[in-house]
Design an enzyme around this catalytic site. Structure first.
Site, PDB file in Angstrom:
ATOM      1  CG  HIS A 130       4.471   2.019   3.384  1.00 10.75           C
ATOM      2  ND1 HIS A 130       4.537   1.150   2.241  1.00 10.75           N
ATOM      3  CD2 HIS A 130       3.848   3.194   2.835  1.00 10.75           C
ATOM      4  CE1 HIS A 130       3.827   1.523   1.100  1.00 10.75           C
ATOM      5  NE2 HIS A 130       3.369   2.845   1.491  1.00 10.75           N
TER       6      HIS A 130
ATOM      7  CD  GLU B 160       6.341  -1.490   2.924  1.00  8.92           C
ATOM      8  OE1 GLU B 160       5.123  -1.739   3.345  1.00  8.92           O
ATOM      9  OE2 GLU B 160       6.543  -0.516   2.427  1.00  8.92           O
TER      10      GLU B 160
ATOM     11  NE  ARG C 275       2.482   0.675  -3.851  1.00 12.32           N
ATOM     12  CZ  ARG C 275       1.832   1.653  -3.174  1.00 12.32           C
ATOM     13  NH1 ARG C 275       2.628   2.592  -2.333  1.00 12.32           N
ATOM     14  NH2 ARG C 275       0.445   1.458  -2.818  1.00 12.32           N
TER      15      ARG C 275
END
Length: 320
Positions: free
Chosen positions: A281, A262, A233
């Site tokens: 991601h 994000e 994370r």
């Protein structure tokens, strides 16, 4: 007709999952409008029988008006963006899909190591710019990989690294000691791992407990040639400290697949550093992984709609 609302861009798009959704006759509503803070979820939560969660968080406010909702399922593993106590208070079971994407994330970690070891990003940029700048890299064989978090992903990565001839050490207070012994993985305190490793790969949950875990002090323990990989994370790593270490030559490189926001703010200097490699991601984004996760989600939806309690319920004994 059951209504399945999802904030996950990938749910229901790959492998056998779209056909299964169609066969069941479920209505799938996507709430992925990035211009809205909740992706548009608030406009549809009142119709939802099941909520399939992506990166948009779920809390008590999100659940207001969710009168038909029977459960909340994470399309993935990490549930740090789901307020499980709030779901429990609303009588909603929470599920995730442990292990389904472990191989995909582990393989991306290996990809980061190869990219950093062989200067792939800068070499690619050089070639397409019409230059011919051969760079001498390093081999992974014989290097030490430190895995922080020896869960499903960490164990898959350990096996892959051992196959490449790497020495593997790990830091995890809950590590499977039998696995570690069987595969010659040495369990170490975090500081010792950082000092010994040529690559450090993070595979732990985020949240307050691990926020800023890798800070300036921890980076100072690492070899100046070592590389840091964050597939956990964003909040786990202090990016300001990473840039300072890269600029000072006390960190060899960084590979990042997780961010505090994000998409991230690319004005941060880390995004312009030649020894940094990024992915959006997408550690879990393989056809095989997305299908596996989707099949597990479909299984839990079937159980919820039939009035049952899925076996992977994370708050089974805490429902209000």
């Amino acid at each position: 007709m059951a209504v399945i609302v999802t904030t996950s861009p990938g749910f229901g798009k790959h492998g056998r999952v779209p056909d299964l959704i169609a066969e069941h006759g479920w209505e799938l509503v996507r709430c992925n409008d990035t211009s809205l803070p909740d992706g548009g979820l608030s406009a549809h939560i009142g119709r939802a029988d099941v909520l399939v969660v992506g990166l948009i968080g779920v809390n008590a406010e999100t659940l207001k008006g969710a009168d038909r909702l029977k459960g909340v399922i994470k399309h993935g593993v990490g549930t740090d963006n789901i307020d499980i106590p709030a779901c429990s208070a609303a009588g909603l079971p929470v599920m995730n899909t442990p292990g389904a994407n472990a191989n995909a994330v582990a393989e991306l970690a290996v990809g980061f190591m190869f990219s950093l070891a062989r200067n792939m990003a800068t070499s690619h940029a050089s070639v397409i710019a019409g230059k011919w700048e051969r760079q001498v890299g390093t081999e992974l064989s014989g290097k030490v990989l430190g895995i922080v978090g020896l869960g499903n992903i960490g164990r898959r990565l350990a096996l892959a690294a051992r196959g490449l001839g790497m020495k593997v050490v790990a830091s995890d207070p809950y590590a499977d000691r039998d696995f570690a012994a069987a595969h010659e993985v040495e369990i170490l305190p975090l500081d010792d791992l950082l000092e010994r490793s040529d690559y450090v790969s993070l595979h732990i949950f985020g949240g307050a407990e691990n926020a800023g875990l890798i800070n300036a002090g921890k980076l100072a323990l690492m070899k100046p040639t070592a590389c840091l990989l964050n597939l956990a994370r964003g909040e786990v790593v202090d990016l300001d400290a990473v840039v300072a270490a890269l600029d000072a030559g006390t960190l060899g490189g960084v590979g990042i697949d997780a961010y505090t926001s994000e998409p991230p703010d690319i004005s941060h200097p880390v995004f312009h550093h030649p020894r940094a490699v990024f992915m959006p991601h997408s550690g879990a984004d393989t056809l095989e992984s997305v299908e596996n996760v989707g099949l597990m989600v479909v299984e839990d939806i079937e159980t919820l709609l039939a009035g049952g309690r899925p076996a992977r319920c994370l708050n089974g004994g805490e429902l209000g």
